[in-house]
Scaffold this motif. Structure first.
Motif, PDB file in Angstrom:
ATOM      1  N   TYR A 198       6.070   1.339 -14.887  1.00 55.99           N
ATOM      2  CA  TYR A 198       6.146   0.936 -13.492  1.00 55.99           C
ATOM      3  C   TYR A 198       4.753   0.681 -12.919  1.00 55.99           C
ATOM      4  O   TYR A 198       4.553  -0.260 -12.143  1.00 55.99           O
ATOM      5  CB  TYR A 198       6.851   2.013 -12.672  1.00 55.99           C
ATOM      6  CG  TYR A 198       8.339   2.114 -12.953  1.00 55.99           C
ATOM      7  CD1 TYR A 198       9.085   0.989 -13.307  1.00 55.99           C
ATOM      8  CD2 TYR A 198       9.004   3.336 -12.858  1.00 55.99           C
ATOM      9  CE1 TYR A 198      10.443   1.086 -13.565  1.00 55.99           C
ATOM     10  CE2 TYR A 198      10.366   3.439 -13.111  1.00 55.99           C
ATOM     11  CZ  TYR A 198      11.079   2.311 -13.466  1.00 55.99           C
ATOM     12  OH  TYR A 198      12.421   2.405 -13.724  1.00 55.99           O
ATOM     13  N   ARG A 199       3.788   1.513 -13.305  1.00 55.81           N
ATOM     14  CA  ARG A 199       2.428   1.304 -12.818  1.00 55.81           C
ATOM     15  C   ARG A 199       1.854   0.003 -13.362  1.00 55.81           C
ATOM     16  O   ARG A 199       1.146  -0.721 -12.655  1.00 55.81           O
ATOM     17  CB  ARG A 199       1.534   2.487 -13.191  1.00 55.81           C
ATOM     18  CG  ARG A 199       1.861   3.766 -12.407  1.00 55.81           C
ATOM     19  CD  ARG A 199       1.064   4.948 -12.944  1.00 55.81           C
ATOM     20  NE  ARG A 199      -0.362   4.800 -12.658  1.00 55.81           N
ATOM     21  CZ  ARG A 199      -0.954   5.268 -11.566  1.00 55.81           C
ATOM     22  NH1 ARG A 199      -0.254   5.912 -10.652  1.00 55.81           N
ATOM     23  NH2 ARG A 199      -2.245   5.105 -11.385  1.00 55.81           N
ATOM     24  N   GLU A 230       0.818  -1.210   0.000  1.00 56.65           N
ATOM     25  CA  GLU A 230       0.000   0.000   0.000  1.00 56.65           C
ATOM     26  C   GLU A 230       0.857   1.267   0.000  1.00 56.65           C
ATOM     27  O   GLU A 230       0.481   2.278  -0.600  1.00 56.65           O
ATOM     28  CB  GLU A 230      -0.940  -0.006   1.201  1.00 56.65           C
ATOM     29  CG  GLU A 230      -2.007  -1.096   1.152  1.00 56.65           C
ATOM     30  CD  GLU A 230      -2.866  -0.992  -0.109  1.00 56.65           C
ATOM     31  OE1 GLU A 230      -3.216   0.146  -0.498  1.00 56.65           O
ATOM     32  OE2 GLU A 230      -3.192  -2.046  -0.691  1.00 56.65           O
ATOM     33  N   VAL A 231       2.001   1.213   0.666  1.00 52.98           N
ATOM     34  CA  VAL A 231       2.904   2.369   0.684  1.00 52.98           C
ATOM     35  C   VAL A 231       3.432   2.641  -0.720  1.00 52.98           C
ATOM     36  O   VAL A 231       3.466   3.793  -1.184  1.00 52.98           O
ATOM     37  CB  VAL A 231       4.068   2.138   1.667  1.00 52.98           C
ATOM     38  CG1 VAL A 231       5.031   3.329   1.648  1.00 52.98           C
ATOM     39  CG2 VAL A 231       3.536   1.911   3.075  1.00 52.98           C
ATOM     40  N   VAL A 232       3.842   1.581  -1.415  1.00 49.43           N
ATOM     41  CA  VAL A 232       4.356   1.734  -2.784  1.00 49.43           C
ATOM     42  C   VAL A 232       3.256   2.240  -3.714  1.00 49.43           C
ATOM     43  O   VAL A 232       3.490   3.105  -4.569  1.00 49.43           O
ATOM     44  CB  VAL A 232       4.925   0.393  -3.295  1.00 49.43           C
ATOM     45  CG1 VAL A 232       5.287   0.486  -4.772  1.00 49.43           C
ATOM     46  CG2 VAL A 232       6.146   0.001  -2.481  1.00 49.43           C
ATOM     47  N   LYS A 233       2.059   1.726  -3.540  1.00 50.51           N
ATOM     48  CA  LYS A 233       0.929   2.167  -4.359  1.00 50.51           C
ATOM     49  C   LYS A 233       0.679   3.660  -4.169  1.00 50.51           C
ATOM     50  O   LYS A 233       0.419   4.395  -5.135  1.00 50.51           O
ATOM     51  CB  LYS A 233      -0.315   1.354  -3.973  1.00 50.51           C
ATOM     52  CG  LYS A 233      -1.513   1.576  -4.866  1.00 50.51           C
ATOM     53  CD  LYS A 233      -2.652   0.636  -4.468  1.00 50.51           C
ATOM     54  CE  LYS A 233      -3.848   0.811  -5.394  1.00 50.51           C
ATOM     55  NZ  LYS A 233      -4.962  -0.120  -5.008  1.00 50.51           N
ATOM     56  N   GLN A 234       0.785   4.122  -2.940  1.00 51.17           N
ATOM     57  CA  GLN A 234       0.593   5.544  -2.647  1.00 51.17           C
ATOM     58  C   GLN A 234       1.715   6.385  -3.260  1.00 51.17           C
ATOM     59  O   GLN A 234       1.468   7.473  -3.791  1.00 51.17           O
ATOM     60  CB  GLN A 234       0.551   5.753  -1.133  1.00 51.17           C
ATOM     61  CG  GLN A 234       0.307   7.202  -0.727  1.00 51.17           C
ATOM     62  CD  GLN A 234       0.260   7.367   0.771  1.00 51.17           C
ATOM     63  OE1 GLN A 234       0.335   6.401   1.527  1.00 51.17           O
ATOM     64  NE2 GLN A 234       0.139   8.605   1.225  1.00 51.17           N
ATOM     65  N   SER A 294       0.694  -3.179 -11.193  1.00 51.58           N
ATOM     66  CA  SER A 294      -0.656  -3.739 -11.333  1.00 51.58           C
ATOM     67  C   SER A 294      -0.621  -5.219 -11.677  1.00 51.58           C
ATOM     68  O   SER A 294      -1.426  -6.011 -11.182  1.00 51.58           O
ATOM     69  CB  SER A 294      -1.431  -2.975 -12.413  1.00 51.58           C
ATOM     70  OG  SER A 294      -1.547  -1.607 -12.072  1.00 51.58           O
ATOM     71  N   SER A 295       0.322  -5.614 -12.522  1.00 56.11           N
ATOM     72  CA  SER A 295       0.394  -7.016 -12.949  1.00 56.11           C
ATOM     73  C   SER A 295       0.832  -7.944 -11.821  1.00 56.11           C
ATOM     74  O   SER A 295       0.533  -9.140 -11.846  1.00 56.11           O
ATOM     75  CB  SER A 295       1.355  -7.158 -14.128  1.00 56.11           C
ATOM     76  OG  SER A 295       2.668  -6.808 -13.735  1.00 56.11           O
ATOM     77  N   ARG A 311       1.321 -10.228  -4.740  1.00 58.10           N
ATOM     78  CA  ARG A 311       2.070  -9.669  -3.615  1.00 58.10           C
ATOM     79  C   ARG A 311       3.561  -9.944  -3.772  1.00 58.10           C
ATOM     80  O   ARG A 311       4.165 -10.704  -3.016  1.00 58.10           O
ATOM     81  CB  ARG A 311       1.562 -10.241  -2.290  1.00 58.10           C
ATOM     82  CG  ARG A 311       0.118  -9.900  -1.995  1.00 58.10           C
ATOM     83  CD  ARG A 311      -0.346 -10.554  -0.716  1.00 58.10           C
ATOM     84  NE  ARG A 311       0.363 -10.036   0.456  1.00 58.10           N
ATOM     85  CZ  ARG A 311       0.001  -8.955   1.129  1.00 58.10           C
ATOM     86  NH1 ARG A 311      -1.082  -8.279   0.754  1.00 58.10           N
ATOM     87  NH2 ARG A 311       0.670  -8.548   2.172  1.00 58.10           N
ATOM     88  N   ILE A 312       4.151  -9.308  -4.757  1.00 59.29           N
ATOM     89  CA  ILE A 312       5.581  -9.468  -5.004  1.00 59.29           C
ATOM     90  C   ILE A 312       6.334  -8.584  -4.012  1.00 59.29           C
ATOM     91  O   ILE A 312       6.708  -7.438  -4.314  1.00 59.29           O
ATOM     92  CB  ILE A 312       5.945  -9.108  -6.464  1.00 59.29           C
ATOM     93  CG1 ILE A 312       5.031  -9.824  -7.432  1.00 59.29           C
ATOM     94  CG2 ILE A 312       7.391  -9.452  -6.737  1.00 59.29           C
ATOM     95  CD1 ILE A 312       5.097 -11.344  -7.332  1.00 59.29           C
TER      96      ILE A 312
END
Length: 367
Positions: free
Chosen positions: A332-333, A305-309, A337-338, A343-344
């Motif tokens: 990168y996005r 979630e931190v990386v997504k933010q 998403s892929s 959960r890599i």
């Protein structure tokens, strides 16, 4: 009945006195007088003569007090006494050696007996002995400045954060790093410069070395192939993991991580070394987790979630925490998403480790 009564009566001494036999004792004999004096004299009602207690350490204390005067000049003594007689409890606690009860004891002694007249009088304060007094006097004359304290704190943090130890000057000169995190099936790395711009961010899978038995050459070939894909940087930062030894089922994983760390350390240093100085560091995994508030007790949670933010902020904010180049942000996005459903963690952790390294180890040493 006491012994004297028995003797006067001419009786026989009880068996408790062993095999002694009774014998006649003349009343005027010296033996009778001695027994009479020892057994029958009355307790004296005269007050006892009090002998004053002599503390043999008094002389030593005086000698120590004189020695204190010789250790410090008159100007230094005046400076020390000024602090001791005027500083408040809070101000005294600013000196490292006067924290806690010592500063309070000084204030209480000062209020009760008046200001300190000389350094020797400081030894009358509880918790203050000769050596302690010398150390306190030196700390008053040479207080730690705020900058010095900050540097000491930073050095302690660095020693806990990264291994092996590295000079502050080398940290200040860093232009880019490659942050590497390895798992049981893949390795991910993030290449960031000191502006926190992401220059490269990717992962690669390797053969499942955790399953089956492999020769050392299999590890060497696999890791060498991964290292050959990594870009040049000033430093390569590896994740330092440490699963609990109490869980024996985790031992194969722990062993795998240590093998990977050792091989990456050796191969990266051999490939990218400069002027014979090491280029590879290990960073504490839990320290990164605490920096991003990912720790629950001793367990680190996912950084997804931190990386997504961070990815979202790079598009929505003018000054994001991390800068993703416009020509790479889409890729990168899509990569994120892929892999989101799988959960890599290695991919997320490599980026977070790079950010934490700059914010904790590099930027903190520049002020």
């Amino acid at each position: 009945m006491n012994i004297l009564s028995l003797l006067l009566a001419g009786g026989r001494v009880p068996a408790i006195l062993g095999r002694w036999r009774c014998f006649p004792v003349p009343l005027g004999s010296s033996l009778f007088q001695s027994l009479h004096n020892s057994c029958c004299r009355k307790k004296s009602t005269a007050p006892k003569k009090i002998i004053p207690h002599v503390d043999f350490s008094d002389e030593n204390a005086k000698e120590s007090g004189k020695a204190l005067d010789k250790l410090f000049s008159s100007e230094q003594q005046a400076s020390i006494l000024h602090v001791l007689n005027t500083a408040s409890n809070k101000e005294l606690e600013a000196f490292t050696l006067l924290r806690g009860k010592k500063s309070l004891s000084i204030v209480e002694h000062r209020e009760k007996f008046g200001p300190f007249q000389n350094l020797e009088s400081l030894m009358n304060v509880p918790l203050f002995q000769y050596k302690t007094t010398i150390q306190v006097c030196n700390s008053i004359l040479n207080p730690e400045t705020g900058g010095k304290k900050r540097k000491l704190q930073e050095n302690r943090l660095l020693r806990k954060l990264i291994k092996p130890e590295i000079g502050r000057e080398r940290l200040k000169a860093i232009n880019s790093i490659v942050s590497i995190v390895s798992g049981t099936r893949r390795i991910a790395w993030a290449h960031l410069d000191r502006q926190l711009a992401v220059l490269d961010w990717q992962q690669t899978e390797y053969c499942r070395l955790m399953k089956g038995t492999y020769l050392s050459s299999a590890y060497l070939e696999e890791i060498s192939s991964v290292v050959s894909k990594m870009p040049k940087a000033d430093f390569y930062v590896l994740e330092k993991t440490g699963p609990s030894f109490q869980n024996s089922s985790l031992f194969p994983i722990l062993l795998h991580f240590h093998i990977m760390e050792a091989m990456l350390y050796a191969l990266l240093n051999t490939t990218f070394t400069r002027d014979g100085r090491h280029q590879v560091l290990s960073m504490n995994r839990n320290a990164v987790g605490k920096h991003f508030e990912l720790m629950i007790g001793d367990t680190r949670t996912s950084g997804k979630e931190v990386v997504k933010q961070l990815l979202s902020e790079s598009v929505l904010k003018e000054e994001p925490r991390v800068f993703f180049p416009p020509d790479k942000i889409v890729r990168y996005r899509q990569m994120f998403s892929s892999t989101e459903q799988y959960r890599i963690e290695e991919l997320y952790d490599s980026l977070l480790q790079a950010i934490a390294f700059y914010e904790l180890a590099v930027f903190n040493t520049e002020s």
